[in-house]
Design an enzyme around this catalytic site. Sequence first.
Site, mmCIF file in Angstrom:
data_model
loop_
_atom_site.group_PDB
_atom_site.id
_atom_site.type_symbol
_atom_site.label_atom_id
_atom_site.label_comp_id
_atom_site.label_asym_id
_atom_site.label_seq_id
_atom_site.Cartn_x
_atom_site.Cartn_y
_atom_site.Cartn_z
ATOM 1 C CE LYS A 113 -3.900 2.045 2.570
ATOM 2 N NZ LYS A 113 -4.785 1.868 3.743
ATOM 3 C CB SER A 158 -7.611 4.008 2.991
ATOM 4 O OG SER A 158 -6.906 3.303 4.010
ATOM 5 C CB SER A 198 -8.294 1.122 5.948
ATOM 6 O OG SER A 198 -8.796 2.336 6.428
#
Length: 608
Positions: A174, A249, A273
């Site tokens: 990420k 996210s 997330s």
Amino acid sequence: EREREREMGQVLSSLRRDARSLQWQLPMLVQIILASPKIKKLVLLYAIYKAVPFAYFLLQQYRKRTWNRSLYRRSQNILMHKLKTNYGHNAELFEEIAALSTPELLEALRSRKYYAEDVTRTYIVLAKRAHERTNCLVDTCFDEAISQAKALDRAFEETGEPVGRLHGLPVSIKECLDMTGRSSSLGVGKLTTIPAVDDAVIVQRLVMEGAVPFCRTNVPQTLLTMECGNPVFGVTTNPHDPLRTPGGSSGGESALLAAGGSPLGIGTDIAGSCRIPAAWAGCCGFKPTVSILSKIGGNSFNPQEFIKATAGPMAMDVESLIQCMEAITTTTSQQPTQVALDPSVVQLSSFRIDSGQKPKLRIGYFEELSWFSPSPACRRAVRETVKRLEMEGHELVPFTVPRLDELMEFFFNAVGADGGVFTREFLDGEDVEEHVKGLAYNGLVPPFVKSVIAFVSEHAFGETKFAKVLRCSNAKDVATYNRLFAERKRFKNYLMLTWRESNLDALISPPVPCPAITHNTGKLISPLFVYTFLWNVVDFPAGVVPVTKVTQDDVDQIKGGGDMYQRIVAESDRQSEGLPVGVQVCTLPWTDALCLHVMKEIEKTVSP
């Protein structure tokens, strides 16, 4: 007396005439005043005094916006150039490698059935294809990954032993996790020019165990929304339906995994997330207890400590999550352990539970939280999971989360504690993504106006939940913030006491109350987070496993009505047939191994 009354009447009549006369004379008086040269000069100087700073402010904003937009284009051009490069691959082995699950791929790498270089080149091609479908990548490390894979192959050739437990496995990272020489922009242009000086501790441990980081994935601007898009790299779409979001996210990770572009990914989780994207894209995601995985090198937008973020693995199966957690937190070689790299983390002995140790479990479950009623498909997912686990001999009992309204207030009070000041400063001069505008501009609305809107919404339109959320978004003083900390601690203790009284091993629930939503819908339904952030507030480990897909029967059962949030979700759900649906598992703090064990049991008995 009559004389006095007559005199008073005359006085009042005179006053009325004077007032009417003054009303007509005021413009004339203004003209007379402005006719004076000295007064004209004073008015002009005052106007200049006010206009010059405002004009300078507008000019600065224009310069910042222009500069940041040039950074957006620069970042996009760099990525496009990297993706155009052809790295080649072994055509004979391509389909074989792409068809393997992550545990099977690891076994093949350890047995030297495939070279790490061939696997890396295969996943470079797969990642490119996934990006073309979903726009999930923000950066690539393809050259470095191939060099590292070649080095792993040479080391294996020389020693006859694999390098670590993840030998040769490509891993996607990420974007908010640091990698040396690369920026962690969080979807903000001005941060794209700031390269990291070192890898995040988690990335270091993965490399030590033989993993090959080969790409970085997209995030929503600020990381604090349930969608995935930013002005720098654009919007990521769901591989199951491009009109829908893969979640946030960690949406770039979930989209890449679900599209077959990576065997293992690392995301982060502060309010769901990892788990929301996993549920909406149809993969597995795990949020460990905070302090099990290092936070060094992990960037987050909001510096508040009321709810702490943690990294977490994501994959298409639970076994991959277990192997990833073991590889990061423990070592079987002379390499430094995670504790040596970050003394603040807590070391767990294992992330596995032998089925013989705990053959039958007592598991609680709930289908609904009062703040947000789930879609028919999400209810069915929980019911089918409960039924299958009962058939395996486990005991399933209903469970009610206590004091839910307090929990909601904790979360929204914590997120909006500064009244949006930090968000506005952070995004100064930036293009603000559509689903972030509510967060960014919240603080510009005066508290009194919010109170009026909340009162009208609640009493005139019956939107009680919206009114509560709005009231919680005002800035807090230090005393109020400290009280929130104390109340959260009491809530966590009460929840654990209720859990113990029910004698539960684990709890099953929907991870989100609906399948993947359409783009730009998340900004309107913030309470959707309640099913996931509950476990962030109390710091329980939690994970998501896909178990079914939305059927036409589920769509036919969707009902309209309800409050604003329910109507928006119902409208989004009407074209949701075929989308993945999962369940969430959580356990008490520090029982991460048990949480992963229950997830694996569900995967074995229920998963499609």
